[in-house]
Design an enzyme around this catalytic site. Structure first.
Site, PDB file in Angstrom:
ATOM      1  CD  GLU A 213      -2.617   1.272   2.600  1.00  0.00           C
ATOM      2  OE1 GLU A 213      -3.429   2.195   2.749  1.00  0.00           O
ATOM      3  OE2 GLU A 213      -2.395   0.409   3.469  1.00  0.00           O
ATOM      4  NE  ARG A 434       4.571  -7.657  11.195  1.00  0.00           N
ATOM      5  CZ  ARG A 434       3.721  -6.660  11.368  1.00  0.00           C
ATOM      6  NH1 ARG A 434       2.428  -6.903  11.359  1.00  0.00           N
ATOM      7  NH2 ARG A 434       4.150  -5.429  11.547  1.00  0.00           N
ATOM      8  CE  LYS A 444       2.451   0.740   5.419  1.00  0.00           C
ATOM      9  NZ  LYS A 444       1.929   0.573   4.046  1.00  0.00           N
TER      10      LYS A 444
END
Length: 718
Positions: A213, A434, A444
């Site tokens: 993104e 992750r 983020k």
């Protein structure tokens, strides 16, 4: 005499045809002297796109499969006969069998099958380089090869087997190339990462995607996702990697972030085969949402956010859940206008009210946002959520395997529901863990808060886990790739220590970091050196004792030198010490401060050279700087600590409660004159102080700024 070099990591659909034609030349022409060498790389040199290089003695290198093959045809006697034009035509057409998307290669395979209906060879009644080149292109492409092996194309399959059976040299040639690829996998296994995760249906071709993104900079967690998708697409399966920007939220996204992501991927050596944007599919996504509404599988909802969260949490149906199709479509149209009424509404998928998996409880799939989009402007006022857009665009773009972090596992049933509800092709999903690090935030949202509140300088702050941050701290791209690929696609969740990360980096920088000297200015000691020449002078010394390729530097010698206070305090009267890059000296006099509060402070030293002394027998081996014979360069040495004080923050922890109050440590120093030549991003070692990256190069009147590069041993970390 010719030399053919092949990159074993390159696309075999390109390299195998050239290899086989070269082998055919050696089989057919006694004068064909071709040395074939394999290199375990993707490209033979930086900036080169090809994985091939053919050099005839005294000629320029040829770097494409087509040029290599045509050169062999012109140079050696390998059966062109009267059909030279047809041979060259089929060789040119061999590239049509290279695409790893079956739809792209299917037409060429069907055409080949039809051509071979009544033929044993492509041209005439004997083997030509055309047969070998086309056979190699198909064999080098897993998608095309799988189609041939299935036997559905009878004539092409018959020809393919026939060519291999009557030419016994083909199988060893293929094996020679595959052997190097296998060595690569074995080496990767020895590094500790297992990539044998049995992805399904890989024989049909592999297409992966990395969908960032554009609302921030890539961090190390994104780097793992990008590198794993790249590894499976390009190295393990010779497939396709798509970088798709998930630009569905105009409130957060900027072109600045998009450009930075492209740059960061290139820095990591990741080159997507295609770049796309979810915004390219806004019309199709809108139509799919309308389809769900018409089929009664979605509804418009104006429930307040807090109430909606409460209802989803407790399995309570929304009061709008049973609205008519006409009502829902009308409200979606209001949303599309972006007016005051439309902003009140969202669209929710009609999955379940009380599914134990809360991700399945009627998630929001469309929102109204009148803010202009950085790519589409004011055309759209409604935008799909990631969970709605991702599976649809994955299916539309031909993604075969969606590799996602394990945090999405609860949303996998939601992903499949979207595809089934819209009658779209399913995509295989693989979850991997992750990458988490101690005392590090990868959210983020929280990183953005740090930037906006001034906790850090920006997204490239060397204390940040962004790609730009860790590179600014001194991480090399080769080390970053190695460390992440060592972790592999495992599903085991671990909290990694930064010391392992930086220890990997040290392996790369230590052999190539030039050695320099810096003395801390605070309380530095001036020492006189008896036995030194009266006039200052310089000598050329290697920049690195074990790497002569780095060249030499000027080392200045004078009868007065500067020494770190900490070293001076460690000296004993008449102790023999070693002055690095000079020789031994004896401490004849130590002068201390007269201040009763700081009697240990050394204010002066007198040394006597003893160059015949044995450097192996001294305990103290110190760095120093001559005060004459060079221009001493002012530098600021900067070290950093973790931004937070707790190894792992829990869900209910307040980040502000664990902020480290002091994370910067600055030391003013003087460095040797050679430091004036350093450029930004150079990495050096100040001997006995550590490795440093040049963040700002020296300019007259402006000191150099050097960031300490961790090595995995320091107390302070990321």
């Amino acid at each position: 005499m010719a030399a053919l070099t092949i990159a074993s990591k390159a696309n075999q659909a390109e390299t195998l045809p050239a290899l086989l034609v070269a082998e055919l030349a050696k089989q057919s022409d006694a004068n064909a002297k071709i040395d074939i060498e394999f290199k375990n790389v993707e490209k033979l040199a930086p900036g080169k796109q090809s994985g091939l290089e053919l050099i005839f003695t005294g000629n320029s290198p040829l770097e494409t499969s087509r040029d290599v093959i045509h050169s062999c045809l012109q140079t050696f006697n390998i059966g062109k006969g009267k059909n030279e034009e047809l041979v060259q035509e089929w060789i040119d057409r061999a590239s049509a069998f290279a695409p790893t998307d079956f739809k792209s290669v299917e037409g060429s395979l069907l055409e080949l099958d039809a051509h071979l209906t009544l033929r044993s060879y492509l041209i005439g009644y004997t083997l030509t380089p055309a047969d070998v080149a086309v056979w190699g292109a198909i064999r080098g492409n897993k998608v095309a090869y799988a189609a041939i092996k299935k036997g559905a194309m009878l004539s092409a399959t018959r020809w393919f087997k026939f060519i291999e059976e009557i030419n016994a040299w083909i199988a060893p040639a293929v094996q020679s190339l595959n052997a190097h690829a296998q060595e690569r996998k074995v080496a990767k296994s020895k590094e500790g990462a297992s990539y044998d995760i049995a992805l399904p249906d890989t024989d049909k071709g592999v297409v992966t995607r990395f969908p960032p993104e554009p609302s921030g900079y890539l961090h190390i967690g994104h780097a793992k996702a990008a590198l794993l998708n790249d590894y499976f697409a390009h190295e393990m399966y010779q497939g396709t990697l798509i970088c798709r920007f998930d630009d569905t939220n105009p409130s957060k996204e900027k072109e600045e972030f998009q450009d930075a992501i492209v740059e960061d991927l290139a820095l990591m050596g990741i080159k997507p085969d295609k770049t796309s944007y979810t915004s390219n599919y806004f019309q199709e996504l809108y139509e799919q949402c309308v389809k769900l509404l018409k089929n009664g599988k979605a509804y418009a909802d104006d429930t307040e956010r807090e109430t909606m969260q409460h209802e989803r949490m407790h399995g309570i149906a929304s009061k709008r859940r049973d609205a008519s199709v006409e009502e829902n479509l009308a409200r979606f149209e209001e949303m599309k206008k972006g007016n005051e009424e439309g902003i009140r509404w969202c669209i929710r998928a009609k999955m379940s009210v009380d599914n134990p998996n809360k991700a399945m409880r009627d998630p929001v799939i469309y929102r109204c946002n009148p803010q202009p989009h950085h790519r589409t402007g004011e055309k759209w006022k409604v935008y799909p959520t990631y969970d709605f857009a991702c599976p649809i665009v994955d299916s539309m773009e031909g993604i075969t395997h969606a590799l996602r972090t394990i945090e999405y596992r609860d949303r996998n049933p939601q992903y499949n529901w979207m595809l089934d509800a819209l009658d779209l092709r399913r995509v295989h999903i693989w979850d991997f863990a992750r990458m988490n690090f101690i005392r590090t935030l990868l959210s983020k949202r929280k990183l953005t808060k740090f930037v906006e509140s001034g906790v850090v300088w920006g997204w490239d702050d060397p204390r940040f886990p962004t790609i730009r941050g860790i590179r600014r701290r001194g991480m090399t791209i080769d080390a970053l790739r190695e460390f992440i690929l060592k972790q592999g696609p495992s599903r085991n969740i671990v909290n990694l220590d930064w010391t392992l990360f930086w220890a990997t980096n040290k392996k790369y920088i230590d052999p190539v970091a030039p050695r320099h000297t810096a003395i801390a200015k605070e309380n530095m000691v001036t020492a006189t050196v008896k036995g030194a020449r009266v006039a200052a002078y310089t000598e050329d010394k290697p920049k690195h004792g074990k790497n002569p390729e780095l060249g030499t530097k000027k080392v200045a010698y004078s009868s007065e030198i500067l020494i770190d206070q900490a070293d001076a305090q460690a000296f004993a009267q008449d102790e023999e010490i070693t002055l690095m890059n000079w020789g031994n000296a004896i401490v004849r006099s130590v002068t201390h401060s007269l201040n009763p509060l700081n009697r240990s402070l050394v204010t002066g030293l007198e040394l006597e050279l003893h160059l015949q002394g044995d450097v192996k027998k001294t305990k103290q081996k110190i760095t120093w700087l001559a005060t004459a014979g060079q221009e001493l360069i002012p530098v600021e040495l900067v070290d950093f600590d973790y931004l937070i004080t707790k190894d792992k923050l829990e869900e209910d922890d307040n980040v502000d409660d664990f902020l480290n109050p002091k994370t910067e440590f600055r030391t003013e120093a003087l460095a040797d004159g050679n430091v004036a030549e350093l450029k930004e991003d150079d990495i050096i070692q100040f001997e006995r102080k550590g490795y440093f990256r040049v963040d700002r190069a020296f300019k007259h009147g402006e000191k150099a700024v050097m960031f300490c590069v961790p090595t995995g041993k320091e107390g302070k970390g990321k």
